[in-house]
Write an enzyme that holds these catalytic residues in place. Structure first.
Site, PDB file in Angstrom:
ATOM      1  N   GLY A  23       1.390  -1.224   0.330  1.00 42.75           N
ATOM      2  CA  GLY A  23      -0.237   0.102   0.135  1.00 42.75           C
ATOM      3  C   GLY A  23       0.443   0.923  -0.099  1.00 42.75           C
ATOM      4  O   GLY A  23       2.499   1.353  -0.359  1.00 42.75           O
TER       5      GLY A  23
ATOM      6  N   ILE B 191       3.036   2.690   2.154  1.00 45.46           N
ATOM      7  CA  ILE B 191       3.558   2.556   2.753  1.00 45.46           C
ATOM      8  C   ILE B 191       5.250   1.768   1.738  1.00 45.46           C
ATOM      9  O   ILE B 191       6.207   1.426   1.541  1.00 45.46           O
ATOM     10  CB  ILE B 191       4.246   1.947   4.340  1.00 45.46           C
ATOM     11  CG1 ILE B 191       3.437   2.846   5.058  1.00 45.46           C
ATOM     12  CG2 ILE B 191       5.974   2.308   4.500  1.00 45.46           C
ATOM     13  CD1 ILE B 191       3.489   2.647   6.948  1.00 45.46           C
ATOM     14  N   GLY B 192       3.892   0.360   2.410  1.00 45.05           N
ATOM     15  CA  GLY B 192       5.370  -0.629   0.951  1.00 45.05           C
ATOM     16  C   GLY B 192       5.517  -0.305  -0.756  1.00 45.05           C
ATOM     17  O   GLY B 192       7.024  -0.246  -0.431  1.00 45.05           O
TER      18      GLY B 192
ATOM     19  N   ASP C 159       1.016  -9.068  -1.978  1.00 45.74           N
ATOM     20  CA  ASP C 159      -0.691  -8.109  -1.215  1.00 45.74           C
ATOM     21  C   ASP C 159      -1.117  -9.192  -1.306  1.00 45.74           C
ATOM     22  O   ASP C 159      -0.824 -10.254  -2.205  1.00 45.74           O
ATOM     23  CB  ASP C 159      -0.532  -6.622  -1.205  1.00 45.74           C
ATOM     24  CG  ASP C 159      -1.092  -6.182  -0.863  1.00 45.74           C
ATOM     25  OD1 ASP C 159      -2.138  -6.716   0.161  1.00 45.74           O
ATOM     26  OD2 ASP C 159      -1.119  -4.867  -0.372  1.00 45.74           O
TER      27      ASP C 159
ATOM     28  N   ASN D 171      -5.519  -6.291  12.762  1.00 47.05           N
ATOM     29  CA  ASN D 171      -4.395  -6.368  12.124  1.00 47.05           C
ATOM     30  C   ASN D 171      -3.251  -6.992  12.738  1.00 47.05           C
ATOM     31  O   ASN D 171      -2.481  -8.239  12.075  1.00 47.05           O
ATOM     32  CB  ASN D 171      -3.820  -4.600  12.652  1.00 47.05           C
ATOM     33  CG  ASN D 171      -3.808  -3.364  11.505  1.00 47.05           C
ATOM     34  OD1 ASN D 171      -4.503  -3.745  10.483  1.00 47.05           O
ATOM     35  ND2 ASN D 171      -3.716  -2.690  12.337  1.00 47.05           N
TER      36      ASN D 171
ATOM     37  N   ARG E  10      10.800  12.694  13.687  1.00 51.96           N
ATOM     38  CA  ARG E  10      10.147  13.552  14.298  1.00 51.96           C
ATOM     39  C   ARG E  10      10.941  14.708  14.649  1.00 51.96           C
ATOM     40  O   ARG E  10      10.542  15.492  14.811  1.00 51.96           O
ATOM     41  CB  ARG E  10       8.424  13.157  14.519  1.00 51.96           C
ATOM     42  CG  ARG E  10       7.999  12.696  13.154  1.00 51.96           C
ATOM     43  CD  ARG E  10       6.841  11.870  13.591  1.00 51.96           C
ATOM     44  NE  ARG E  10       6.473  11.069  12.594  1.00 51.96           N
ATOM     45  CZ  ARG E  10       5.284  10.193  12.855  1.00 51.96           C
ATOM     46  NH1 ARG E  10       5.234   9.359  13.427  1.00 51.96           N
ATOM     47  NH2 ARG E  10       4.331   9.780  11.340  1.00 51.96           N
TER      48      ARG E  10
ATOM     49  N   HIS F 163       5.262   3.279  20.866  1.00 52.97           N
ATOM     50  CA  HIS F 163       4.658   3.750  19.588  1.00 52.97           C
ATOM     51  C   HIS F 163       3.357   4.570  19.785  1.00 52.97           C
ATOM     52  O   HIS F 163       2.399   4.187  19.533  1.00 52.97           O
ATOM     53  CB  HIS F 163       4.807   3.401  17.884  1.00 52.97           C
ATOM     54  CG  HIS F 163       4.518   3.946  16.716  1.00 52.97           C
ATOM     55  ND1 HIS F 163       5.789   5.608  16.949  1.00 52.97           N
ATOM     56  CD2 HIS F 163       4.235   3.785  16.250  1.00 52.97           C
ATOM     57  CE1 HIS F 163       4.757   5.591  15.602  1.00 52.97           C
ATOM     58  NE2 HIS F 163       3.753   5.017  15.312  1.00 52.97           N
TER      59      HIS F 163
HETATM   60  P1  A3D Z   1      -2.058   1.004   2.769  1.00 49.99           P
HETATM   61  O1  A3D Z   1      -1.818   2.285   1.819  1.00 49.99           O
HETATM   62  O2  A3D Z   1      -3.485   0.125   3.278  1.00 49.99           O
HETATM   63  O3  A3D Z   1      -1.386  -0.498   2.827  1.00 49.99           O
HETATM   64  C1  A3D Z   1      -1.385  -1.650   3.797  1.00 49.99           C
HETATM   65  C2  A3D Z   1      -1.376  -2.842   2.745  1.00 49.99           C
HETATM   66  O4  A3D Z   1      -1.739  -4.123   3.358  1.00 49.99           O
HETATM   67  C3  A3D Z   1      -3.134  -2.449   1.671  1.00 49.99           C
HETATM   68  O5  A3D Z   1      -2.267  -3.051   0.425  1.00 49.99           O
HETATM   69  C4  A3D Z   1      -4.029  -4.154   1.735  1.00 49.99           C
HETATM   70  O6  A3D Z   1      -4.227  -4.857   1.180  1.00 49.99           O
HETATM   71  C5  A3D Z   1      -2.577  -4.959   2.247  1.00 49.99           C
HETATM   72  N1  A3D Z   1      -2.550  -6.167   3.399  1.00 49.99           N
HETATM   73  C6  A3D Z   1      -3.659  -6.556   4.111  1.00 49.99           C
HETATM   74  N2  A3D Z   1      -3.769  -7.376   4.553  1.00 49.99           N
HETATM   75  C7  A3D Z   1      -2.691  -8.116   4.142  1.00 49.99           C
HETATM   76  C8  A3D Z   1      -2.496  -9.411   3.958  1.00 49.99           C
HETATM   77  N3  A3D Z   1      -3.123 -10.310   4.615  1.00 49.99           N
HETATM   78  N4  A3D Z   1      -1.310  -9.978   3.197  1.00 49.99           N
HETATM   79  C9  A3D Z   1      -0.318  -9.088   2.553  1.00 49.99           C
HETATM   80  N5  A3D Z   1      -1.255  -7.850   2.843  1.00 49.99           N
HETATM   81  C10 A3D Z   1      -2.140  -7.609   3.410  1.00 49.99           C
HETATM   82  O7  A3D Z   1      -1.519   1.453   4.724  1.00 49.99           O
HETATM   83  P2  A3D Z   1      -0.508   2.015   5.029  1.00 49.99           P
HETATM   84  O8  A3D Z   1       1.075   1.473   4.090  1.00 49.99           O
HETATM   85  O9  A3D Z   1       0.113   3.374   4.697  1.00 49.99           O
HETATM   86  O10 A3D Z   1      -0.019   1.436   6.632  1.00 49.99           O
HETATM   87  C11 A3D Z   1      -0.305   0.652   7.339  1.00 49.99           C
HETATM   88  C12 A3D Z   1       0.264  -0.043   8.485  1.00 49.99           C
HETATM   89  O11 A3D Z   1       1.566   0.740   9.477  1.00 49.99           O
HETATM   90  C13 A3D Z   1      -0.654   0.361   9.293  1.00 49.99           C
HETATM   91  O12 A3D Z   1      -0.833  -0.612  10.329  1.00 49.99           O
HETATM   92  C14 A3D Z   1      -0.307   1.860   9.785  1.00 49.99           C
HETATM   93  O13 A3D Z   1      -1.202   2.227  10.914  1.00 49.99           O
HETATM   94  C15 A3D Z   1       0.929   1.595  10.073  1.00 49.99           C
HETATM   95  N6  A3D Z   1       1.784   2.695  10.537  1.00 49.99           N
HETATM   96  C16 A3D Z   1       2.739   2.713  11.200  1.00 49.99           C
HETATM   97  C17 A3D Z   1       3.472   3.265  11.059  1.00 49.99           C
HETATM   98  C18 A3D Z   1       4.565   3.429  11.918  1.00 49.99           C
HETATM   99  O14 A3D Z   1       5.588   4.821  12.725  1.00 49.99           O
HETATM  100  C19 A3D Z   1       4.733   2.003  13.458  1.00 49.99           C
HETATM  101  C20 A3D Z   1       3.368   5.740  11.101  1.00 49.99           C
HETATM  102  C21 A3D Z   1       2.618   4.985   9.407  1.00 49.99           C
HETATM  103  C22 A3D Z   1       1.686   3.660   9.861  1.00 49.99           C
END
Ligand code: A3D
Length: 311
Positions: free
Chosen positions: A12, A14-15, A34, A98, A154, A178
């Site tokens: 998504g 971040i990925g 994914d 999650n 930050r 966090h």
């Molecule tokens: P997003 O863009 O929704 O991406 C998440 C991805 O995970 C999506 O593409 C989903 O399809 C995929 N996904 C869902 N289920 C599965 C699975 N079973 N196997 C593989 N992939 C799957 O979210 P994001 O990239 O913005 O954020 C991802 C996570 O990071 C979230 O939980 C955020 O809260 C977290 N996050 C953490 C921080 C830290 O500093 C720790 C900062 C920002 C976000």
């Protein structure tokens, strides 16, 4: 020499930046994994970044997949699979959904990339690293969470903005969970070697610490439909790079504490040395009484969230 391989679990917001930065830095070849419903877009992201390589002059092979076996042989796995926050949500609101996703992912990684160094980013962070570690059964050196690098980035960014100085010269650390209880340490923050406490008033320091603690929420409110993604990706890439190149950087990571700081059995942010051995060492800091009180509050918060991970 064989190339390294990195698997991004979740492609998504971040990925996709993780994949881009890993390729730009030539850390290795990249697989974006994914769920099947978005396999097409994952293949698209991989192909799009591949077509950027000629202009940017990097040499990494990228692929997108929804087959777990394609992560086989990965040296590093970075997990962002899961839901992000929307306005009005706390990180803890994400826990139930999650934890199920992280359990599936941990089993997949255990089966297909059992030797990978695993960096977890999914929120609520400290509890998700705990869940991943528990389900995978990997050694504690092999599993950690990315949060402290971002929280410290930050803190450094806001200090740099306040003082109008280069962020490169600001050194410091943020301990703890966090979330809103995280603990920036002004006493141990320096600006080109000059103690922060000597050049900024206590009031301004507290205002910056508060903004740091709430920085994730500030971005959730600005974005409106998701959370931060550039800075979390860049932070995790620093950790991956330190592992792959055995740089032995000292970075705050969510690591399993077994007695350090009087904490037992929790993943929480502490300064770690990251090298070829993974989380090679946790550094303990002699804290003042005030700092100890703040640390104990954040430990309680992490303990509570972690206790909700029923595994
Ligand atoms: P997003 O863009 O929704 O991406 C998440 C991805 O995970 C999506 O593409 C989903 O399809 C995929 N996904 C869902 N289920 C599965 C699975 N079973 N196997 C593989 N992939 C799957 O979210 P994001 O990239 O913005 O954020 C991802 C996570 O990071 C979230 O939980 C955020 O809260 C977290 N996050 C953490 C921080 C830290 O500093 C720790 C900062 C920002 C976000």
């Amino acid at each position: 020499m064989a190339r390294n391989k990195l698997a991004m679990i979740g492609g998504g917001q971040i990925g996709q930046i993780l994949a881009l930065q890993a390729a730009q830095k030539e850390l290795g070849d990249v697989v974006i994994y994914d769920i099947p419903q978005v396999e097409g877009p994952m293949k698209g992201k991989a192909l799009d970044i591949t077509q950027m390589a000629a202009a940017e002059e990097f040499d990494s092979r990228l692929s997108g997949t929804s087959s777990f076996e394609d992560i086989a042989g990965s040296d590093v796995v970075i997990v962002t699979a899961g839901l992000p926050r929307k306005p009005g949500m706390s990180r803890d609101d994400l826990l139930k959904t999650n934890v199920d996703i992280i359990s599936k992912v941990a089993n997949g990684v255990k089966q297909h990339a059992p030797n990978a160094f695993c960096i977890i980013i999914t929120n609520p962070l400290d509890a998700m690293v705990y869940a991943f570690h528990k389900v995978s059964g990997f050694p504690k050196t092999q599993v950690c969470g990315m949060a402290g690098v971002l929280d410290t980035a930050r803190w450094r960014a806001f200090i740099g903005m306040e003082l109008d100085v280069s962020v490169e010269d600001i050194a410091g650390t943020v301990l703890g969970g966090h979330g809103p209880t995280m603990v920036p340490l002004p006493r141990l923050t320096t600006v080109g070697g000059v103690p922060l406490t000597e050049i900024l008033s206590a009031d301004r320091i507290e205002a910056i610490a508060k903004r740091t603690r709430e920085a994730g929420t500030e971005l959730v409110n600005l974005y409106g439909n998701g959370s931060a993604f550039f800075s979390p990706a860049g932070s995790a890439i620093q950790m991956a790079e330190s592992y792959l190149k055995d740089k032995k950087r000292v970075l705050p990571c969510a690591a399993l504490c077994e007695g350090e700081y009087g904490i037992d059995g929790l993943f929480i942010g502490v300064p770690c040395r990251i090298g070829a051995g993974g989380v090679e060492k946790i550094y303990e800091i002699a804290l003042t009484d005030d700092e100890k009180a703040l640390l104990s509050a954040t430990v309680e918060a992490v303990k509570k969230t972690t206790s909700e991970v029923k595994l």
